[in-house]
Write a protein that holds these residues in place. Structure first.
Motif, PDB file in Angstrom:
ATOM      1  N   ILE A  32      -3.819  10.381   0.124  1.00  0.00           N
ATOM      2  CA  ILE A  32      -4.495   9.464  -0.717  1.00  0.00           C
ATOM      3  C   ILE A  32      -3.983   7.990  -0.474  1.00  0.00           C
ATOM      4  O   ILE A  32      -2.775   7.862  -0.170  1.00  0.00           O
ATOM      5  CB  ILE A  32      -3.960   9.948  -2.364  1.00  0.00           C
ATOM      6  N   TYR A  43       0.864  -1.168   0.094  1.00  0.00           N
ATOM      7  CA  TYR A  43       0.020   0.060  -0.008  1.00  0.00           C
ATOM      8  C   TYR A  43       0.952   1.257  -0.072  1.00  0.00           C
ATOM      9  O   TYR A  43       1.816   1.240   0.378  1.00  0.00           O
ATOM     10  CB  TYR A  43      -0.876  -0.041   1.341  1.00  0.00           C
ATOM     11  N   GLN A  44       0.339   2.387  -0.461  1.00  0.00           N
ATOM     12  CA  GLN A  44       0.937   3.734  -0.191  1.00  0.00           C
ATOM     13  C   GLN A  44      -0.052   4.410   0.232  1.00  0.00           C
ATOM     14  O   GLN A  44      -1.217   4.764  -0.149  1.00  0.00           O
ATOM     15  CB  GLN A  44       1.714   4.141  -1.500  1.00  0.00           C
ATOM     16  N   VAL A  77      -3.319   4.138  -2.221  1.00  0.00           N
ATOM     17  CA  VAL A  77      -3.139   3.152  -3.111  1.00  0.00           C
ATOM     18  C   VAL A  77      -2.734   1.884  -3.018  1.00  0.00           C
ATOM     19  O   VAL A  77      -1.840   1.622  -2.019  1.00  0.00           O
ATOM     20  CB  VAL A  77      -2.361   3.841  -4.328  1.00  0.00           C
ATOM     21  N   ARG A  78      -3.454   0.851  -3.335  1.00  0.00           N
ATOM     22  CA  ARG A  78      -2.981  -0.771  -3.074  1.00  0.00           C
ATOM     23  C   ARG A  78      -2.247  -0.970  -4.026  1.00  0.00           C
ATOM     24  O   ARG A  78      -1.891  -0.310  -4.900  1.00  0.00           O
ATOM     25  CB  ARG A  78      -4.702  -1.340  -3.031  1.00  0.00           C
ATOM     26  N   GLY A 110      -2.325  -1.038  -7.657  1.00  0.00           N
ATOM     27  CA  GLY A 110      -2.558   0.170  -8.400  1.00  0.00           C
ATOM     28  C   GLY A 110      -3.891   0.721  -8.370  1.00  0.00           C
ATOM     29  O   GLY A 110      -4.116   1.853  -8.826  1.00  0.00           O
ATOM     30  N   THR A 111      -4.913   0.115  -7.740  1.00  0.00           N
ATOM     31  CA  THR A 111      -6.201   0.624  -7.236  1.00  0.00           C
ATOM     32  C   THR A 111      -6.034   1.771  -6.331  1.00  0.00           C
ATOM     33  O   THR A 111      -5.453   1.662  -5.314  1.00  0.00           O
ATOM     34  CB  THR A 111      -6.868  -0.569  -6.481  1.00  0.00           C
ATOM     35  N   ASN A 112      -6.556   2.878  -6.846  1.00  0.00           N
ATOM     36  CA  ASN A 112      -6.806   4.366  -6.024  1.00  0.00           C
ATOM     37  C   ASN A 112      -7.993   3.942  -5.057  1.00  0.00           C
ATOM     38  O   ASN A 112      -9.245   3.884  -5.354  1.00  0.00           O
ATOM     39  CB  ASN A 112      -6.925   5.359  -7.056  1.00  0.00           C
TER      40      ASN A 112
END
Length: 140
Positions: free
Chosen positions: A81, A3-4, A83-84, A87-89
């Motif tokens: 934000i 994740y980010q 992000v998984r 790449g899913t936001n």
């Protein structure tokens, strides 16, 4: 990357996220009824919450800088934000709390193993005004 969240990446090394806990649902207004169970009226979605359980090993892999970055982001109150890794936001979230528990302290007082809990809550896109919010500002 797993994740980010904002500028912090959760990965296998150095900031290892090994568990997530996701919670969402609906909010209901309770209405009293004579001689019957209280009725419920759906009033919208409830808060969506996500908790990350992480583990860092500062002496071997680092991770203290990432922990400090999350603490700064939490105190700032700014939405981040999410992000998984695929790449899913996942939208915008605020950091409700960052907790850590250090064990096996070294001679400098730094834990050799630090368990970290990060609790976040989903929020609307920053700066996006809802119709109701715009109307309330007109008359309020």
């Amino acid at each position: 990357m797993l994740y980010q969240l904002g500028g912090t990446q959760f990965d296998v090394v150095p900031f290892n996220t090994h568990e997530t806990d996701h919670e969402m649902g609906g909010d209901f207004a309770a209405k009293d009824l004579i001689g019957a169970l209280r009725d419920r009226e759906f009033v919208g979605p409830s808060d969506e919450k996500l908790t990350f359980s992480c583990r860092i090993f500062p002496a071997k892999f680092g991770g203290i800088e990432e922990l400090e970055g999350l603490q700064v982001a939490a105190v700032s109150g700014e939405p981040q934000i999410l992000v998984r890794g695929d790449g899913t936001n996942l939208g915008w979230w605020v950091i409700d709390k960052v907790g850590d528990k250090a064990t096996f302290l070294d001679i400098k007082g730094v834990g050799r193993v630090i368990e970290v809990q990060i609790a976040i809550t989903r929020v609307p896109v920053p700066g996006k005004t809802t119709i109701l919010g715009a109307l309330l500002r007109l008359f309020g």
